[in-house]
Motif scaffolding. Structure first.
Motif, PDB file in Angstrom:
ATOM      1  N   PHE A  23     -38.769  -0.886 -79.563  1.00 19.81           N
ATOM      2  CA  PHE A  23     -38.009   0.250 -80.135  1.00 19.81           C
ATOM      3  C   PHE A  23     -38.652   1.501 -80.068  1.00 19.81           C
ATOM      4  N   SER A  24     -40.134   1.741 -79.505  1.00 16.93           N
ATOM      5  CA  SER A  24     -40.796   2.796 -79.254  1.00 16.93           C
ATOM      6  C   SER A  24     -40.343   3.389 -77.827  1.00 16.93           C
ATOM      7  N   SER A  25     -39.893   2.486 -77.202  1.00 19.23           N
ATOM      8  CA  SER A  25     -39.517   3.118 -75.814  1.00 19.23           C
ATOM      9  C   SER A  25     -38.122   3.676 -75.846  1.00 19.23           C
ATOM     10  N   PRO A  26     -37.913   4.844 -74.810  1.00 19.91           N
ATOM     11  CA  PRO A  26     -36.652   5.506 -74.987  1.00 19.91           C
ATOM     12  C   PRO A  26     -35.554   4.556 -74.746  1.00 19.91           C
ATOM     13  N   ALA A  27     -34.435   4.558 -75.476  1.00 16.69           N
ATOM     14  CA  ALA A  27     -33.688   3.802 -75.487  1.00 16.69           C
ATOM     15  C   ALA A  27     -32.525   3.972 -74.098  1.00 16.69           C
ATOM     16  N   ASN A  28     -32.503   5.208 -73.751  1.00 19.85           N
ATOM     17  CA  ASN A  28     -31.615   5.799 -72.805  1.00 19.85           C
ATOM     18  C   ASN A  28     -32.285   6.191 -71.459  1.00 19.85           C
ATOM     19  N   ALA A  29     -33.820   5.794 -71.525  1.00 18.63           N
ATOM     20  CA  ALA A  29     -34.558   6.440 -70.257  1.00 18.63           C
ATOM     21  C   ALA A  29     -33.942   5.646 -68.959  1.00 18.63           C
ATOM     22  N   LEU A  30     -33.858   6.437 -67.816  1.00 20.87           N
ATOM     23  CA  LEU A  30     -33.571   5.900 -66.581  1.00 20.87           C
ATOM     24  C   LEU A  30     -34.644   4.825 -66.091  1.00 20.87           C
ATOM     25  N   THR A  31     -34.159   4.021 -65.323  1.00 21.44           N
ATOM     26  CA  THR A  31     -35.123   2.939 -64.562  1.00 21.44           C
ATOM     27  C   THR A  31     -35.812   3.834 -63.422  1.00 21.44           C
ATOM     28  N   MET A  32     -36.799   3.186 -62.691  1.00 21.73           N
ATOM     29  CA  MET A  32     -37.379   4.055 -61.661  1.00 21.73           C
ATOM     30  C   MET A  32     -36.222   4.291 -60.598  1.00 21.73           C
ATOM     31  N   LYS A  33     -35.585   3.072 -60.496  1.00 22.26           N
ATOM     32  CA  LYS A  33     -34.423   3.385 -59.260  1.00 22.26           C
ATOM     33  C   LYS A  33     -33.347   4.386 -59.406  1.00 22.26           C
ATOM     34  N   GLU A  34     -33.035   4.508 -60.969  1.00 23.31           N
ATOM     35  CA  GLU A  34     -32.190   5.503 -60.975  1.00 23.31           C
ATOM     36  C   GLU A  34     -32.595   6.871 -60.936  1.00 23.31           C
ATOM     37  N   CYS A  35     -33.943   7.104 -61.366  1.00 23.70           N
ATOM     38  CA  CYS A  35     -34.691   8.126 -61.438  1.00 23.70           C
ATOM     39  C   CYS A  35     -34.872   8.686 -59.900  1.00 23.70           C
ATOM     40  N   SER A  36     -35.318   7.850 -59.057  1.00 21.16           N
ATOM     41  CA  SER A  36     -35.507   8.037 -57.785  1.00 21.16           C
ATOM     42  C   SER A  36     -34.143   8.541 -57.091  1.00 21.16           C
ATOM     43  N   ALA A  37     -33.027   7.845 -57.264  1.00 20.29           N
ATOM     44  CA  ALA A  37     -31.814   8.311 -57.037  1.00 20.29           C
ATOM     45  C   ALA A  37     -31.107   9.671 -57.384  1.00 20.29           C
ATOM     46  N   LYS A  38     -31.619   9.806 -58.515  1.00 21.02           N
ATOM     47  CA  LYS A  38     -31.242  11.151 -59.176  1.00 21.02           C
ATOM     48  C   LYS A  38     -32.162  12.350 -58.532  1.00 21.02           C
ATOM     49  N   TYR A  39     -33.376  12.189 -58.338  1.00 14.18           N
ATOM     50  CA  TYR A  39     -34.255  13.082 -57.725  1.00 14.18           C
ATOM     51  C   TYR A  39     -33.769  13.332 -56.265  1.00 14.18           C
ATOM     52  N   GLN A  40     -33.211  12.231 -55.501  1.00 14.75           N
ATOM     53  CA  GLN A  40     -32.862  12.420 -54.100  1.00 14.75           C
ATOM     54  C   GLN A  40     -31.503  13.222 -53.915  1.00 14.75           C
ATOM     55  N   ALA A  41     -30.632  13.087 -55.004  1.00 18.43           N
ATOM     56  CA  ALA A  41     -29.276  13.763 -55.049  1.00 18.43           C
ATOM     57  C   ALA A  41     -29.755  15.091 -55.223  1.00 18.43           C
ATOM     58  N   ALA A  42     -30.594  15.702 -56.382  1.00 16.09           N
ATOM     59  CA  ALA A  42     -30.926  16.874 -56.644  1.00 16.09           C
ATOM     60  C   ALA A  42     -31.587  17.492 -55.203  1.00 16.09           C
ATOM     61  N   LYS A  43     -32.233  16.762 -54.616  1.00 14.92           N
ATOM     62  CA  LYS A  43     -32.974  17.446 -53.391  1.00 14.92           C
ATOM     63  C   LYS A  43     -31.912  17.653 -52.251  1.00 14.92           C
ATOM     64  N   ASP A  44     -31.075  16.552 -52.025  1.00 13.42           N
ATOM     65  CA  ASP A  44     -29.965  16.977 -51.165  1.00 13.42           C
ATOM     66  C   ASP A  44     -28.976  18.080 -51.435  1.00 13.42           C
ATOM     67  N   ALA A  45     -28.903  18.396 -52.666  1.00 11.93           N
ATOM     68  CA  ALA A  45     -27.732  19.321 -53.133  1.00 11.93           C
ATOM     69  C   ALA A  45     -28.569  20.527 -53.149  1.00 11.93           C
ATOM     70  N   GLY A  46     -29.828  20.609 -53.115  1.00 11.86           N
ATOM     71  CA  GLY A  46     -30.426  21.921 -53.222  1.00 11.86           C
ATOM     72  C   GLY A  46     -30.895  22.591 -54.525  1.00 11.86           C
ATOM     73  N   THR A  47     -30.562  21.560 -55.784  1.00 16.17           N
ATOM     74  CA  THR A  47     -30.778  21.997 -57.288  1.00 16.17           C
ATOM     75  C   THR A  47     -32.303  21.608 -57.589  1.00 16.17           C
ATOM     76  N   LEU A  48     -33.076  20.937 -56.608  1.00 17.90           N
ATOM     77  CA  LEU A  48     -34.284  20.807 -57.111  1.00 17.90           C
ATOM     78  C   LEU A  48     -35.343  21.681 -57.247  1.00 17.90           C
ATOM     79  N   GLY A  49     -35.268  22.890 -56.593  1.00 16.61           N
ATOM     80  CA  GLY A  49     -36.175  23.992 -56.605  1.00 16.61           C
ATOM     81  C   GLY A  49     -37.469  23.571 -56.011  1.00 16.61           C
TER      82      GLY A  49
END
Length: 212
Positions: A23-49
């Motif tokens: 119960f101490s783990s974030p209930a809605n935290a992204l998995t490593m795979k989801e986070c990696s995909a989100k990071y790549q999407a932001a990088k491709d879109a140029g919104t990563l800074g």
């Protein structure tokens, strides 16, 4: 205290510890795979800074984080693609397109003896149509979308001297002969061999196909 009682206490403690971890783990935290995909999407879109992976993971993949957006192109992506196409058109033809267009003009005898650099400046600049039709008859021109200038004549049938050639090549050679005859007689009324909407080649080819 009996051994049975101690065992019960130990079991309860283990269950409570496991529950606390769960119960101490974030209930809605992204998995490593989801986070990696989100990071790549932001990088491709140029919104990563300038954000690095570890910083992104901490700020964008924790509790209540949303996964990466769908791979479907957004309106912004489509608009950017259209803008790129418009920019390319504004810049003129690529070297490959211009070279093909120049070769087609030379084969048809419509380059007027123009040298490559002069042709490139005159025919391949901003807004130029990448007309690159083959004049060997293997690739036919598209159907014309314009009418022929008044007074321009076309052959009504394939010339007998090309009767043994493949149909497309026979039509092309027949049209080319007539085109040169009209050009020499100054009777083309501004019509070129190949041009946007349909030059002499596409107009003549369409007529010969219709009469065959």
């Amino acid at each position: 205290m009996s051994i049975r009682t101690l065992t019960a206490f130990a079991g309860s403690a283990i269950i409570m510890s496991v529950s606390a971890v769960i119960f101490s783990s974030p209930a809605n935290a992204l998995t490593m795979k989801e986070c990696s995909a989100k990071y790549q999407a932001a990088k491709d879109a140029g919104t990563l800074g300038n954000m690095k992976w570890n910083d992104f993971r901490k700020t964008q993949c924790g509790d209540a984080s949303a996964p990466a957006p769908s791979s479907q192109p957004t309106k912004s992506a489509k608009a950017a693609k259209n803008t790129t196409a418009a920019d390319n058109q504004a810049k003129g033809l690529s070297m490959k397109q211009c070279s093909a267009k120049y070769q087609a003009a030379k084969e048809a005898g419509t380059d007027n003896g123009m040298k490559w650099n002069d042709f490139r400046k005159a025919e391949c600049g901003p807004g130029a149509d990448p007309v690159a039709l083959s004049t060997d008859g293997d690739k036919e021109p598209p159907a014309p979308t314009i009418a022929a200038p008044k007074g321009v004549k076309f052959p009504s049938a394939i010339s007998a001297k090309y009767a043994n050639e493949p149909a497309g090549k026979a039509r092309m050679h027949t049209c080319l002969d007539q085109y040169h005859a009209l050009k020499d007689a100054n009777a083309l009324n501004g019509l070129k061999w190949v041009q946007k909407g349909g030059g002499y080649y596409s107009l003549c080819n369409a007529r010969l196909k219709g009469n065959s």
